[in-house]
Design a protein around this motif. Sequence first.
Motif, PDB file in Angstrom:
ATOM      1  N   TRP A   1       0.846  -1.161   0.000  1.00 50.61           N
ATOM      2  CA  TRP A   1       0.000   0.000   0.000  1.00 50.61           C
ATOM      3  C   TRP A   1       0.885   1.215   0.000  1.00 50.61           C
ATOM      4  CZ3 TRP A   1      -1.549   3.770   3.713  1.00 50.61           C
ATOM      5  CH2 TRP A   1      -2.684   4.471   3.346  1.00 50.61           C
ATOM      6  N   GLU A   2       0.643   2.159  -0.901  1.00 47.88           N
ATOM      7  CA  GLU A   2       1.494   3.331  -1.049  1.00 47.88           C
ATOM      8  C   GLU A   2       0.643   4.587  -1.034  1.00 47.88           C
ATOM      9  OE1 GLU A   2       4.395   5.784  -1.135  1.00 47.88           O
ATOM     10  OE2 GLU A   2       4.914   3.664  -1.196  1.00 47.88           O
ATOM     11  N   VAL A   3       1.053   5.555  -0.218  1.00 51.30           N
ATOM     12  CA  VAL A   3       0.325   6.810  -0.087  1.00 51.30           C
ATOM     13  C   VAL A   3       0.705   7.774  -1.210  1.00 51.30           C
ATOM     14  CG1 VAL A   3      -0.069   8.795   1.413  1.00 51.30           C
ATOM     15  CG2 VAL A   3       0.138   6.527   2.394  1.00 51.30           C
ATOM     16  N   ASN A   4       1.968   7.813  -1.576  1.00 50.13           N
ATOM     17  CA  ASN A   4       2.460   8.718  -2.604  1.00 50.13           C
ATOM     18  C   ASN A   4       1.888   8.295  -3.963  1.00 50.13           C
ATOM     19  OD1 ASN A   4       3.980  10.080  -4.545  1.00 50.13           O
ATOM     20  ND2 ASN A   4       5.856   9.986  -3.336  1.00 50.13           N
ATOM     21  N   PRO A   5       1.124   9.178  -4.631  1.00 49.85           N
ATOM     22  CA  PRO A   5       0.485   8.775  -5.888  1.00 49.85           C
ATOM     23  C   PRO A   5       1.479   8.507  -7.022  1.00 49.85           C
ATOM     24  CG  PRO A   5       0.063  11.090  -5.433  1.00 49.85           C
ATOM     25  CD  PRO A   5       0.739  10.526  -4.227  1.00 49.85           C
ATOM     26  N   ILE A   6       2.619   9.199  -7.030  1.00 55.81           N
ATOM     27  CA  ILE A   6       3.619   8.969  -8.071  1.00 55.81           C
ATOM     28  C   ILE A   6       4.253   7.601  -7.891  1.00 55.81           C
ATOM     29  CG2 ILE A   6       5.820   9.778  -9.016  1.00 55.81           C
ATOM     30  CD1 ILE A   6       4.911  12.617  -8.195  1.00 55.81           C
ATOM     31  N   VAL A   7       4.640   7.287  -6.671  1.00 52.91           N
ATOM     32  CA  VAL A   7       5.230   5.976  -6.392  1.00 52.91           C
ATOM     33  C   VAL A   7       4.193   4.884  -6.600  1.00 52.91           C
ATOM     34  CG1 VAL A   7       6.305   4.562  -4.606  1.00 52.91           C
ATOM     35  CG2 VAL A   7       6.937   6.959  -4.828  1.00 52.91           C
ATOM     36  N   HIS A   8       2.956   5.150  -6.230  1.00 49.56           N
ATOM     37  CA  HIS A   8       1.890   4.158  -6.430  1.00 49.56           C
ATOM     38  C   HIS A   8       1.725   3.847  -7.916  1.00 49.56           C
ATOM     39  CE1 HIS A   8      -1.677   1.860  -5.534  1.00 49.56           C
ATOM     40  NE2 HIS A   8      -2.339   2.558  -6.451  1.00 49.56           N
ATOM     41  N   SER A   9       1.761   4.878  -8.755  1.00 46.52           N
ATOM     42  CA  SER A   9       1.657   4.662 -10.200  1.00 46.52           C
ATOM     43  C   SER A   9       2.834   3.844 -10.720  1.00 46.52           C
ATOM     44  CB  SER A   9       1.601   5.998 -10.934  1.00 46.52           C
ATOM     45  OG  SER A   9       0.460   6.708 -10.564  1.00 46.52           O
ATOM     46  N   ALA A  10       4.032   4.160 -10.233  1.00 46.64           N
ATOM     47  CA  ALA A  10       5.222   3.411 -10.654  1.00 46.64           C
ATOM     48  C   ALA A  10       5.136   1.963 -10.189  1.00 46.64           C
ATOM     49  CB  ALA A  10       6.484   4.075 -10.120  1.00 46.64           C
ATOM     50  N   MET A  11       4.614   1.746  -8.992  1.00 48.86           N
ATOM     51  CA  MET A  11       4.459   0.380  -8.494  1.00 48.86           C
ATOM     52  C   MET A  11       3.448  -0.388  -9.340  1.00 48.86           C
ATOM     53  SD  MET A  11       4.608   0.937  -4.382  1.00 48.86           S
ATOM     54  CE  MET A  11       4.318  -0.759  -3.951  1.00 48.86           C
ATOM     55  N   GLN A  12       2.398   0.290  -9.791  1.00 45.80           N
ATOM     56  CA  GLN A  12       1.422  -0.358 -10.663  1.00 45.80           C
ATOM     57  C   GLN A  12       2.074  -0.737 -11.996  1.00 45.80           C
ATOM     58  OE1 GLN A  12      -1.432  -1.367  -9.876  1.00 45.80           O
ATOM     59  NE2 GLN A  12      -2.205  -0.103  -8.229  1.00 45.80           N
ATOM     60  N   LEU A  13       2.958   0.138 -12.472  1.00 43.71           N
ATOM     61  CA  LEU A  13       3.600  -0.075 -13.765  1.00 43.71           C
ATOM     62  C   LEU A  13       4.678  -1.152 -13.702  1.00 43.71           C
ATOM     63  CD1 LEU A  13       3.724   0.946 -16.684  1.00 43.71           C
ATOM     64  CD2 LEU A  13       5.413   2.618 -15.924  1.00 43.71           C
ATOM     65  N   TYR A  14       5.532  -1.104 -12.661  1.00 39.76           N
ATOM     66  CA  TYR A  14       6.679  -2.013 -12.569  1.00 39.76           C
ATOM     67  C   TYR A  14       6.467  -3.183 -11.611  1.00 39.76           C
ATOM     68  CZ  TYR A  14       9.120   1.648 -15.058  1.00 39.76           C
ATOM     69  OH  TYR A  14       9.490   2.568 -15.992  1.00 39.76           O
TER      70      TYR A  14
ATOM     71  N   ASP B   1       5.965  -5.286  -7.994  1.00 43.18           N
ATOM     72  CA  ASP B   1       6.599  -5.306  -6.676  1.00 43.18           C
ATOM     73  C   ASP B   1       8.097  -5.071  -6.734  1.00 43.18           C
ATOM     74  OD1 ASP B   1       4.213  -5.709  -5.394  1.00 43.18           O
ATOM     75  OD2 ASP B   1       4.417  -7.897  -5.386  1.00 43.18           O
ATOM     76  N   ASN B   2       8.702  -5.155  -7.906  1.00 43.41           N
ATOM     77  CA  ASN B   2      10.139  -4.928  -8.036  1.00 43.41           C
ATOM     78  C   ASN B   2      10.498  -3.455  -8.166  1.00 43.41           C
ATOM     79  OD1 ASN B   2      10.766  -7.642  -7.870  1.00 43.41           O
ATOM     80  ND2 ASN B   2      10.461  -7.947 -10.055  1.00 43.41           N
ATOM     81  N   PHE B   3       9.553  -2.575  -7.943  1.00 46.72           N
ATOM     82  CA  PHE B   3       9.838  -1.143  -8.034  1.00 46.72           C
ATOM     83  C   PHE B   3      10.877  -0.714  -7.012  1.00 46.72           C
ATOM     84  CE2 PHE B   3       8.989   3.210  -6.601  1.00 46.72           C
ATOM     85  CZ  PHE B   3       9.375   3.875  -7.750  1.00 46.72           C
ATOM     86  N   TRP B   4      10.922  -1.393  -5.878  1.00 43.35           N
ATOM     87  CA  TRP B   4      11.881  -1.002  -4.834  1.00 43.35           C
ATOM     88  C   TRP B   4      13.308  -1.111  -5.352  1.00 43.35           C
ATOM     89  CZ3 TRP B   4      15.733  -4.047  -2.941  1.00 43.35           C
ATOM     90  CH2 TRP B   4      15.671  -5.401  -3.223  1.00 43.35           C
ATOM     91  N   VAL B   5      13.567  -2.008  -6.297  1.00 44.92           N
ATOM     92  CA  VAL B   5      14.910  -2.129  -6.873  1.00 44.92           C
ATOM     93  C   VAL B   5      15.259  -0.858  -7.629  1.00 44.92           C
ATOM     94  CG1 VAL B   5      16.332  -3.433  -8.503  1.00 44.92           C
ATOM     95  CG2 VAL B   5      14.705  -4.635  -7.037  1.00 44.92           C
ATOM     96  N   TRP B   6      14.335  -0.352  -8.428  1.00 42.09           N
ATOM     97  CA  TRP B   6      14.565   0.893  -9.167  1.00 42.09           C
ATOM     98  C   TRP B   6      14.750   2.065  -8.211  1.00 42.09           C
ATOM     99  CZ3 TRP B   6      15.729   0.873 -14.117  1.00 42.09           C
ATOM    100  CH2 TRP B   6      15.342  -0.208 -14.890  1.00 42.09           C
ATOM    101  N   LYS B   7      13.902   2.127  -7.197  1.00 50.02           N
ATOM    102  CA  LYS B   7      13.979   3.222  -6.223  1.00 50.02           C
ATOM    103  C   LYS B   7      15.321   3.185  -5.492  1.00 50.02           C
ATOM    104  CE  LYS B   7      11.324   5.192  -2.429  1.00 50.02           C
ATOM    105  NZ  LYS B   7      10.145   5.052  -1.585  1.00 50.02           N
TER     106      LYS B   7
END
Length: 67
Positions: free
Chosen positions: A1-14, A16-22
Amino acid sequence: WEVNPIVHSAMQLYGDNFWVWKFFIASVSVVLLCLHSKFRKAKPIIVLATLLYIAIVFYHFLLIRCA
């Protein structure tokens, strides 16, 4: 669950592996700042980035506490 809408969108796109990019983006930024730390203009940026990161960490703790 992500509060930040930009990060939430990126998580939807990429997924659960978004944390690697971040992590990669943050790590590369820190390494570049450290390599340029001898330059006069880099020192205030390092201080500002540190304060911003501390604020973000405290904000995350606040979100965890209120959840």
